[in-house]
Design an enzyme around this catalytic site. Sequence first.
Site, PDB file in Angstrom:
ATOM      1  N   THR A  41       0.853  -0.802  -0.095  1.00  0.00           N
ATOM      2  CA  THR A  41      -0.177   0.061  -0.019  1.00  0.00           C
ATOM      3  C   THR A  41       1.093   1.238   0.070  1.00  0.00           C
ATOM      4  O   THR A  41       2.110   1.094   0.563  1.00  0.00           O
ATOM      5  CB  THR A  41      -0.905   0.360   1.138  1.00  0.00           C
ATOM      6  OG1 THR A  41      -1.426   1.344   1.216  1.00  0.00           O
ATOM      7  CG2 THR A  41       0.198  -0.334   3.037  1.00  0.00           C
TER       8      THR A  41
ATOM      9  N   TYR B 298      -1.633   0.830  10.570  1.00  0.00           N
ATOM     10  CA  TYR B 298      -1.535   0.584   9.818  1.00  0.00           C
ATOM     11  C   TYR B 298      -0.628  -0.018   8.734  1.00  0.00           C
ATOM     12  O   TYR B 298       0.237  -1.280   8.024  1.00  0.00           O
ATOM     13  CB  TYR B 298      -2.682   0.540   8.992  1.00  0.00           C
ATOM     14  CG  TYR B 298      -2.764   0.291   7.986  1.00  0.00           C
ATOM     15  CD1 TYR B 298      -4.070  -1.349   7.059  1.00  0.00           C
ATOM     16  CD2 TYR B 298      -2.366   1.191   5.986  1.00  0.00           C
ATOM     17  CE1 TYR B 298      -3.533  -1.614   5.747  1.00  0.00           C
ATOM     18  CE2 TYR B 298      -3.092   0.462   5.306  1.00  0.00           C
ATOM     19  CZ  TYR B 298      -3.466  -0.167   5.142  1.00  0.00           C
ATOM     20  OH  TYR B 298      -3.398  -1.181   3.554  1.00  0.00           O
TER      21      TYR B 298
ATOM     22  N   LYS C 272       1.718  -3.013   7.199  1.00  0.00           N
ATOM     23  CA  LYS C 272       2.274  -3.548   5.526  1.00  0.00           C
ATOM     24  C   LYS C 272       3.754  -3.657   4.937  1.00  0.00           C
ATOM     25  O   LYS C 272       3.570  -4.029   4.095  1.00  0.00           O
ATOM     26  CB  LYS C 272       1.308  -2.486   5.021  1.00  0.00           C
ATOM     27  CG  LYS C 272      -0.637  -2.950   4.825  1.00  0.00           C
ATOM     28  CD  LYS C 272      -0.315  -3.470   3.886  1.00  0.00           C
ATOM     29  CE  LYS C 272      -1.661  -4.021   3.646  1.00  0.00           C
ATOM     30  NZ  LYS C 272      -2.848  -5.081   3.183  1.00  0.00           N
TER      31      LYS C 272
END
Length: 330
Positions: free
Chosen positions: A126, A154, A158
Site C-alpha cells: 500500500t 496499518y 503492511k
Amino acid sequence: MSKRALVTGITGQDGHHLAEQLLKNGYTVYGLIRGQNNPKRTAFEAAFPAVRLLEGDLTDPAALVRAVEDSDPTELYNLGAISHVGYSFKNPSLTADVTGKGVLNILEAVRVTGRAETTRVYQASTSEMFGGLDYNRPGSGYDENSLFHPRSPYGVAKLYGHWIARNYRESYGMFVSCGILFNHEGEHRGPEFVTRKITQAVARIKLGLQNKIVLGDLYPKRDWGYAGDYVRGMWQMLQHDEPDDFVLATGETHSIEDFLTGAFAEVGIDDWRPYVVQDPAFMRPAEVDILLGNPEKAERVLGWRRETSFEGLVSLMVRNDLALEAVHAR
Ligand code: GDP
C-alpha cells in the site's frame, strides 16, 4: 491448464472486483472467509454462488495450510487485512497480527505444503508505506524505489508484509509480486473510508434524508483511482514472466475538499461548506498529508492503464449511492 485462485479478504472491496474478474476469466475461485457468523457471508454467497468459500483466519497457520491444500491454487491473492488506518490506531496489536504477520502465515502455508514453485502469490502492499512526509516526497510521485516511512500501525504492519513477501521471493525463489496500490475506491468501498462516507452523505442530503456530514481533516490529498482498474493490475502482475513490485496509481492528487466539491456538484449543490462539520474524533494521531503515485513502471512493463478519471470516479460513486439511497427515500 485449469486455473485456480485462492483469495483472502474476498468479502472486501477488492475481493468483490477480483472474484468478478477471475470468474469471467474462467478461474475456479476459492475465498477465505473468517469467523463464525461472518455478517458479510450471506450477501457474498448470494452475489457469487460460484465462489467456493473456505473458513480460516490469517492469524491461524493451520487453517491457512488447510485452505491452501483444499484449493491447490495456481494463484493466491492476499487481500485480507485490517485495512483501515483510523481503526489501526485503536487496535495496533491486532493490526500487526493480521495485516503484518498474516502475510508470513500465508507464505509459509504455500511453502510448507510444497507449492513454492507452483503457486504465484500477490501481496496487497500500500501507498500508506510511504507516509507523505516533506523530506520524502518526490515531485513526480512515489515509485517502487521511494523511501518508506509509514505513519500508522496499518502502514507499519503492511511494510512488514511487503518485506517478508520480498524475502520469500529472494530466499525461496517464490513467485511473489507486491502491488503498491494507492487509494482505490468505488461502489463497493466500505463507508468507513472518506470517499464513500462523502458519497453516501451527499446522496442522502440530496434526497432529504440527512442534512450534515461530520468529517475530520479536509486538507489531506490522496491519489484516488477506481478499484476495478486496480484489481485488473493485480491480475496482470501474476501473468507477468517475473515476480516484481509495481505501483498502481493515477499520477494525480486531490484534497478531500476537491472530492467534496465534485461530489456535491454531481447533485447540483455548488457550495458544500454549509453541510460539512469537522470533528477531531475523525482526525488521526499522525496524518499522511499527501500521496501521489507514479505508475510508469506498471504502464511500461505490464501494459496496465487506468480507465477511470477522478471526475468519473466521483460521479460513479455518487450515482451508485443515489440509486441505493432512493430505496430508503420512498
Ligand atoms: P486512507 O488514506 O487509507 O487513510 O483512507 P481514508 O479514506 O480512511 O482517509 C483518507 C483521508 O481522509 C485521510 O487523510 C483522513 O484523515 C481523511 N479524513 C477526513 N475525514 C475523514 C473521515 O470522516 N473518515 C475517514 N475515513 N477519513 C477522513
